[in-house]
Write a protein that holds these residues in place. Sequence first.
Motif, PDB file in Angstrom:
ATOM      1  N   GLU A   1       0.861  -1.176   0.000  1.00  0.00           N
ATOM      2  CA  GLU A   1       0.000   0.000   0.000  1.00  0.00           C
ATOM      3  C   GLU A   1       0.903   1.233   0.000  1.00  0.00           C
ATOM      4  O   GLU A   1       2.127   1.119  -0.058  1.00  0.00           O
ATOM      5  CB  GLU A   1      -0.913  -0.041   1.226  1.00  0.00           C
ATOM      6  CG  GLU A   1      -1.824  -1.268   1.225  1.00  0.00           C
ATOM      7  CD  GLU A   1      -2.637  -1.417   2.483  1.00  0.00           C
ATOM      8  OE1 GLU A   1      -2.285  -0.774   3.511  1.00  0.00           O
ATOM      9  OE2 GLU A   1      -3.613  -2.173   2.472  1.00  0.00           O
ATOM     10  N   SER A   2       0.307   2.395   0.050  1.00  0.00           N
ATOM     11  CA  SER A   2       1.100   3.628   0.003  1.00  0.00           C
ATOM     12  C   SER A   2       1.974   3.771   1.252  1.00  0.00           C
ATOM     13  O   SER A   2       1.651   3.252   2.324  1.00  0.00           O
ATOM     14  CB  SER A   2       0.179   4.837  -0.120  1.00  0.00           C
ATOM     15  OG  SER A   2      -0.679   4.931   1.007  1.00  0.00           O
TER      16      SER A   2
ATOM     17  N   LEU B   1      -4.901  -1.713  -4.591  1.00  0.00           N
ATOM     18  CA  LEU B   1      -5.724  -0.571  -4.990  1.00  0.00           C
ATOM     19  C   LEU B   1      -6.746  -0.209  -3.916  1.00  0.00           C
ATOM     20  O   LEU B   1      -7.953  -0.299  -4.122  1.00  0.00           O
ATOM     21  CB  LEU B   1      -6.457  -0.865  -6.302  1.00  0.00           C
ATOM     22  CG  LEU B   1      -5.648  -0.765  -7.596  1.00  0.00           C
ATOM     23  CD1 LEU B   1      -6.542  -1.066  -8.793  1.00  0.00           C
ATOM     24  CD2 LEU B   1      -5.039   0.626  -7.738  1.00  0.00           C
ATOM     25  N   HIS B   2      -6.255   0.195  -2.753  1.00  0.00           N
ATOM     26  CA  HIS B   2      -7.133   0.733  -1.721  1.00  0.00           C
ATOM     27  C   HIS B   2      -7.331   2.226  -1.957  1.00  0.00           C
ATOM     28  O   HIS B   2      -6.397   2.927  -2.360  1.00  0.00           O
ATOM     29  CB  HIS B   2      -6.528   0.513  -0.326  1.00  0.00           C
ATOM     30  CG  HIS B   2      -6.725  -0.871   0.195  1.00  0.00           C
ATOM     31  ND1 HIS B   2      -7.958  -1.480   0.231  1.00  0.00           N
ATOM     32  CD2 HIS B   2      -5.845  -1.776   0.708  1.00  0.00           C
ATOM     33  CE1 HIS B   2      -7.841  -2.699   0.750  1.00  0.00           C
ATOM     34  NE2 HIS B   2      -6.563  -2.893   1.032  1.00  0.00           N
ATOM     35  N   ARG B   3      -8.532   2.707  -1.694  1.00  0.00           N
ATOM     36  CA  ARG B   3      -8.812   4.132  -1.932  1.00  0.00           C
ATOM     37  C   ARG B   3      -7.907   5.030  -1.091  1.00  0.00           C
ATOM     38  O   ARG B   3      -7.377   6.017  -1.585  1.00  0.00           O
ATOM     39  CB  ARG B   3     -10.275   4.433  -1.609  1.00  0.00           C
ATOM     40  CG  ARG B   3     -11.265   3.813  -2.599  1.00  0.00           C
ATOM     41  CD  ARG B   3     -12.684   4.169  -2.224  1.00  0.00           C
ATOM     42  NE  ARG B   3     -13.659   3.576  -3.149  1.00  0.00           N
ATOM     43  CZ  ARG B   3     -14.972   3.698  -3.018  1.00  0.00           C
ATOM     44  NH1 ARG B   3     -15.477   4.390  -1.984  1.00  0.00           N
ATOM     45  NH2 ARG B   3     -15.770   3.139  -3.893  1.00  0.00           N
ATOM     46  N   LYS B   4      -7.747   4.695   0.171  1.00  0.00           N
ATOM     47  CA  LYS B   4      -6.984   5.558   1.061  1.00  0.00           C
ATOM     48  C   LYS B   4      -5.491   5.258   1.032  1.00  0.00           C
ATOM     49  O   LYS B   4      -4.682   6.129   1.353  1.00  0.00           O
ATOM     50  CB  LYS B   4      -7.508   5.413   2.498  1.00  0.00           C
ATOM     51  CG  LYS B   4      -8.936   5.918   2.682  1.00  0.00           C
ATOM     52  CD  LYS B   4      -9.378   5.802   4.133  1.00  0.00           C
ATOM     53  CE  LYS B   4     -10.786   6.339   4.338  1.00  0.00           C
ATOM     54  NZ  LYS B   4     -11.217   6.218   5.759  1.00  0.00           N
ATOM     55  N   ARG B   5      -5.113   4.027   0.658  1.00  0.00           N
ATOM     56  CA  ARG B   5      -3.693   3.654   0.698  1.00  0.00           C
ATOM     57  C   ARG B   5      -3.283   2.978  -0.603  1.00  0.00           C
ATOM     58  O   ARG B   5      -2.713   1.903  -0.607  1.00  0.00           O
ATOM     59  CB  ARG B   5      -3.412   2.761   1.902  1.00  0.00           C
ATOM     60  CG  ARG B   5      -3.654   3.421   3.250  1.00  0.00           C
ATOM     61  CD  ARG B   5      -3.043   2.599   4.365  1.00  0.00           C
ATOM     62  NE  ARG B   5      -1.595   2.503   4.239  1.00  0.00           N
ATOM     63  CZ  ARG B   5      -0.836   1.730   5.025  1.00  0.00           C
ATOM     64  NH1 ARG B   5      -1.395   0.967   5.953  1.00  0.00           N
ATOM     65  NH2 ARG B   5       0.479   1.710   4.864  1.00  0.00           N
ATOM     66  N   ASN B   6      -3.595   3.595  -1.713  1.00  0.00           N
ATOM     67  CA  ASN B   6      -3.251   3.065  -3.027  1.00  0.00           C
ATOM     68  C   ASN B   6      -1.728   3.017  -3.179  1.00  0.00           C
ATOM     69  O   ASN B   6      -1.050   4.038  -3.071  1.00  0.00           O
ATOM     70  CB  ASN B   6      -3.877   3.960  -4.102  1.00  0.00           C
ATOM     71  CG  ASN B   6      -3.702   3.404  -5.502  1.00  0.00           C
ATOM     72  OD1 ASN B   6      -2.711   2.757  -5.809  1.00  0.00           O
ATOM     73  ND2 ASN B   6      -4.670   3.657  -6.354  1.00  0.00           N
TER      74      ASN B   6
ATOM     75  N   GLU C   1       0.146   2.313  -5.834  1.00  0.00           N
ATOM     76  CA  GLU C   1       0.707   2.426  -7.190  1.00  0.00           C
ATOM     77  C   GLU C   1       1.943   3.324  -7.253  1.00  0.00           C
ATOM     78  O   GLU C   1       2.945   2.983  -7.895  1.00  0.00           O
ATOM     79  CB  GLU C   1      -0.355   2.951  -8.147  1.00  0.00           C
ATOM     80  CG  GLU C   1      -1.398   1.932  -8.556  1.00  0.00           C
ATOM     81  CD  GLU C   1      -2.323   2.475  -9.623  1.00  0.00           C
ATOM     82  OE1 GLU C   1      -2.045   2.245 -10.814  1.00  0.00           O
ATOM     83  OE2 GLU C   1      -3.319   3.132  -9.265  1.00  0.00           O
TER      84      GLU C   1
ATOM     85  N   PRO D   1      -7.104  -5.116  -7.505  1.00  0.00           N
ATOM     86  CA  PRO D   1      -8.338  -4.481  -7.029  1.00  0.00           C
ATOM     87  C   PRO D   1      -8.974  -5.275  -5.882  1.00  0.00           C
ATOM     88  O   PRO D   1      -8.649  -6.450  -5.676  1.00  0.00           O
ATOM     89  CB  PRO D   1      -9.238  -4.534  -8.265  1.00  0.00           C
ATOM     90  CG  PRO D   1      -8.849  -5.839  -8.907  1.00  0.00           C
ATOM     91  CD  PRO D   1      -7.352  -6.001  -8.651  1.00  0.00           C
TER      92      PRO D   1
ATOM     93  N   ASP E   1     -12.566  -4.742  -5.427  1.00  0.00           N
ATOM     94  CA  ASP E   1     -13.990  -4.473  -5.604  1.00  0.00           C
ATOM     95  C   ASP E   1     -14.620  -5.286  -6.727  1.00  0.00           C
ATOM     96  O   ASP E   1     -15.697  -4.955  -7.210  1.00  0.00           O
ATOM     97  CB  ASP E   1     -14.205  -2.974  -5.890  1.00  0.00           C
ATOM     98  CG  ASP E   1     -13.471  -2.519  -7.147  1.00  0.00           C
ATOM     99  OD1 ASP E   1     -12.694  -3.316  -7.716  1.00  0.00           O
ATOM    100  OD2 ASP E   1     -13.679  -1.360  -7.559  1.00  0.00           O
TER     101      ASP E   1
END
Length: 344
Positions: free
Chosen positions: A70-71, A95-100, A102, A123, A125
């Motif tokens: 994660e980020s 690919l978490h919204r808060k801890r993406n 990439e 992902p 989801d």
Amino acid sequence: MWLLTLLVPTGRDHRGNKETVAPGISQNMRRTLVFLLLVFGSGAWANEPACGQPGTRYSGPMIDAMAQIESGMFNTVSRAMDSSGVTRMALFARLHRKRNGEADVLSLKKRYPERFFMGTPKPFDQGGDLSTWFVNQTISHVQDERYQFIGELLFAHADKSHGEQTATGERYVAPDGKNVFKLLSATEQRRIPIMLHWEVYDWGRDWPAFHALYSRFPGVTFIWPHAGFASHEQVLTVLSSHSNVMVTLSKKEKFPDSLSNEEKSELLGEAIVDSCGKLLREWRDLLGKYPDRFMFATDAHKDSRWGKYEKIVEQWRFILGQLPDPLAQSLAWRNAERTYTMPR
């Protein structure tokens, strides 16, 4: 004697056949009782070790065939590899919204281009079929030469006690979905491996579906994370049926006891080692039968597992040390290097 009666196996075997049931006691509780019997039966209460001295340690190169971040984990990855002696790694973002993750994966690849095999993001989801947006995004990614495999896709993933709790008890993508076929057709053209995660808690439903999928795309190299938490017999069935399947051994150093559902947990296979870390004979035989199909991996992902990275790698060095050196090297790095650097 009364304690031994509690240790009769329960649940179903890998083919779905019902086994002898001991009412009122769970599989996890039985494992605990077995452990206690081993410990006290060996004289451990008298300060005698329950296990022998550590065996031979493999000290050669290692490629981690599966890890994810994660980020904010750029430095975590670098430190973990340095401290454990892992030379290269197959890495992808979560690919978490808060801890993406990439940006960190791209930064690591830019800073250390020869140290990482970079996979497309994972992902959380997807369900039913892969979504059109995700498939299109992934196909776009794999046109970029920096991406060397398609990162883990969750096809049959049971809820874990430390993770997501779904209404159905699993994250499930059907292997015969239209978008699944679309992605695999693009993968076949691009000639890069794809990492499909499916666990064997519903073998009767999922093995026929994946058997068909592997057959439909013989030109695709499929990576099966954690050997699906399968038994050695189930893994033998898969490998003997399909030459295009590679297996990561991540998390097979222990029994997967984190499933939220006890019934699903009881349908998973054994670890590859006993409680003392000794490689089980049936797994030793399987590794020797298919020396080019297995890859060492950690599946370090969350902070908790990254925090144990050096310990996990060290455990695997002692597992690999129980094998002939040519086989140990194949599992430790040769198979991963071949898989992730296939001609395209």
